[in-house]
Motif scaffolding. Sequence first.
Motif, mmCIF file in Angstrom:
data_model
loop_
_atom_site.group_PDB
_atom_site.id
_atom_site.type_symbol
_atom_site.label_atom_id
_atom_site.label_comp_id
_atom_site.label_asym_id
_atom_site.label_seq_id
_atom_site.Cartn_x
_atom_site.Cartn_y
_atom_site.Cartn_z
ATOM 1 N N UNK A 1 -22.514 -29.021 3.578
ATOM 2 C CA UNK A 1 -21.453 -28.692 4.540
ATOM 3 C C UNK A 1 -20.925 -27.286 4.297
ATOM 4 N N UNK A 2 -20.835 -26.883 3.034
ATOM 5 C CA UNK A 2 -20.344 -25.535 2.720
ATOM 6 C C UNK A 2 -21.416 -24.481 2.980
ATOM 7 N N UNK A 3 -22.633 -24.757 2.556
ATOM 8 C CA UNK A 3 -23.705 -23.761 2.662
ATOM 9 C C UNK A 3 -24.237 -23.649 4.098
ATOM 10 N N UNK A 4 -24.348 -24.771 4.818
ATOM 11 C CA UNK A 4 -24.881 -24.756 6.177
ATOM 12 C C UNK A 4 -23.796 -25.206 7.154
ATOM 13 N N UNK A 5 -23.703 -26.509 7.406
ATOM 14 C CA UNK A 5 -22.626 -27.062 8.229
ATOM 15 C C UNK A 5 -22.648 -28.579 8.095
ATOM 16 N N UNK A 6 -21.559 -29.213 8.532
ATOM 17 C CA UNK A 6 -21.422 -30.649 8.294
ATOM 18 C C UNK A 6 -22.434 -31.460 9.093
ATOM 19 N N UNK A 7 -22.852 -30.976 10.262
ATOM 20 C CA UNK A 7 -23.833 -31.729 11.050
ATOM 21 C C UNK A 7 -25.166 -31.817 10.315
ATOM 22 N N UNK A 8 -25.527 -30.746 9.658
ATOM 23 C CA UNK A 8 -26.759 -30.769 8.872
ATOM 24 C C UNK A 8 -26.611 -31.656 7.639
ATOM 25 N N UNK A 9 -25.404 -31.709 7.084
ATOM 26 C CA UNK A 9 -25.159 -32.628 5.962
ATOM 27 C C UNK A 9 -25.328 -34.078 6.419
ATOM 28 N N UNK A 10 -24.855 -34.390 7.618
ATOM 29 C CA UNK A 10 -25.010 -35.750 8.154
ATOM 30 C C UNK A 10 -26.492 -36.091 8.310
ATOM 31 N N UNK B 1 -37.444 -31.073 1.430
ATOM 32 C CA UNK B 1 -38.114 -30.895 2.720
ATOM 33 C C UNK B 1 -37.109 -30.655 3.832
ATOM 34 N N UNK B 2 -35.993 -31.370 3.806
ATOM 35 C CA UNK B 2 -34.995 -31.236 4.861
ATOM 36 C C UNK B 2 -34.318 -29.872 4.815
ATOM 37 N N UNK B 3 -33.967 -29.397 3.628
ATOM 38 C CA UNK B 3 -33.283 -28.107 3.498
ATOM 39 C C UNK B 3 -34.196 -26.966 3.926
ATOM 40 N N UNK B 4 -35.480 -27.072 3.666
ATOM 41 C CA UNK B 4 -36.424 -26.035 4.110
ATOM 42 C C UNK B 4 -36.371 -25.883 5.627
ATOM 43 N N UNK B 5 -36.349 -27.007 6.334
ATOM 44 C CA UNK B 5 -36.264 -26.960 7.796
ATOM 45 C C UNK B 5 -34.918 -26.385 8.235
ATOM 46 N N UNK B 6 -33.841 -26.810 7.596
ATOM 47 C CA UNK B 6 -32.508 -26.355 7.987
ATOM 48 C C UNK B 6 -32.331 -24.847 7.774
ATOM 49 N N UNK B 7 -32.885 -24.320 6.691
ATOM 50 C CA UNK B 7 -32.779 -22.885 6.445
ATOM 51 C C UNK B 7 -33.494 -22.090 7.536
ATOM 52 N N UNK B 8 -34.639 -22.573 7.982
ATOM 53 C CA UNK B 8 -35.342 -21.901 9.072
ATOM 54 C C UNK B 8 -34.566 -22.009 10.381
ATOM 55 N N UNK B 9 -33.911 -23.146 10.592
ATOM 56 C CA UNK B 9 -33.079 -23.304 11.790
ATOM 57 C C UNK B 9 -31.942 -22.292 11.787
#
Length: 386
Positions: A155-164, A206-214
């Motif tokens: 939530x801090x590094x990306x956003x809460x929706x990605x944390x969910x 795997x999930x964080x890799x996708x989120x960072x590219x997003x």
Amino acid sequence: MKFLRKLYSFEDDIDFRKGWKVAFVLSALIFVGGMFGLATKGLNLGIDFRGGTSWQFPSNGTSTETVRDGLATIGAGDAKIQMLSQGSDERVRVEIGTETDPDDAVAAMASSTGISSTVISADQNEVGPSWGQDVSRKALRAMIVFLLAVTAFISWRLEWRMAVGAIAAVVHDVVLSVAVYAALGFEVSPGTVIAFLTILGYSLYDTIVVYEKVKANEGHLTLQGDRTYTDMMNLSLNQTFMRSLNTTFSTVLPVGAILFIGAGVFGAITLRQFGLALFVGLIFGAYSSVFIASPIVAWLKEREPRNIQIRENVLARRAAAADPVADRPSETESTQAGGSDPGADTDAESLEAIGSRSTKPARASGPTSPYSDKHPPRPRKQGKKR
């Protein structure tokens, strides 16, 4: 091979969105089947969780039926009995619960198999039920703390929706792995719990890799863009798919070797319990990053006012590109609206020009000079006399 070559060079565009609904249905079916197995049979907890006594001794040609017949005489016919083979060495593993006296069990097995009670008792292990409960409680506490810490960080590094989305994928992986264990009746041991906790890290990776590219692609998502947020998520999945596939394959390969060679060929039961949980969890982890975490984030983000506006603009632009003459008024509509017909104006101008040429006065008859049809010659300048 051509398909893989295109993937490595990012030339192929896979539409992952088409599989999102099917994936949700598939996950739901596995979950329901696992929960049914969990409700009817329950988890096959190992002796470390339920407590009891275990033995391992040379088989000396005896069979599991012979051992079970001996234990049945003391009311322990439901004991867990396995034949372990390691090369030419074959051993018998027996587990009984806390309700059976270990000394009575040793005497019964010695009587039915003809093996000395000293040999049977040589590798005896007793575990109290409180130890298993303590391990389970600490494992559950560690998982809860881990999930809370990961939620706060994402939530801090990306956003809460990605944390969910990430936490939903992790819970999905653990629940489905437990469901597979319940449905197939595999034993849950401390090694299994360690494997489950390891699964969490691989799933999140795997999930964080996708989120960072997003996040890197979000800078190109504007009101004048040509992609919706869902389109951008699909693009990010294409850009990271081979990386996730390579990571999963390079991890599953040694785990598969542990599971199928170490446990299947050499009979290492402990390796089987650990390897199976990792093998199932790694596959579910790669699957959930594409078909669980990503669609959840896309679904949440598409409901933001900014992304709603982007979606409307993109869809309108695509509709206009698909039918470029749809917004152009027809000639009939232009005439009815009071506009002039361009064809009619052209015809009127042509007729007017023809009429003007026909009414031009005729040239007078009579003798004509050689310059009648031309301009008269220009007189030559005379220079001044000196």
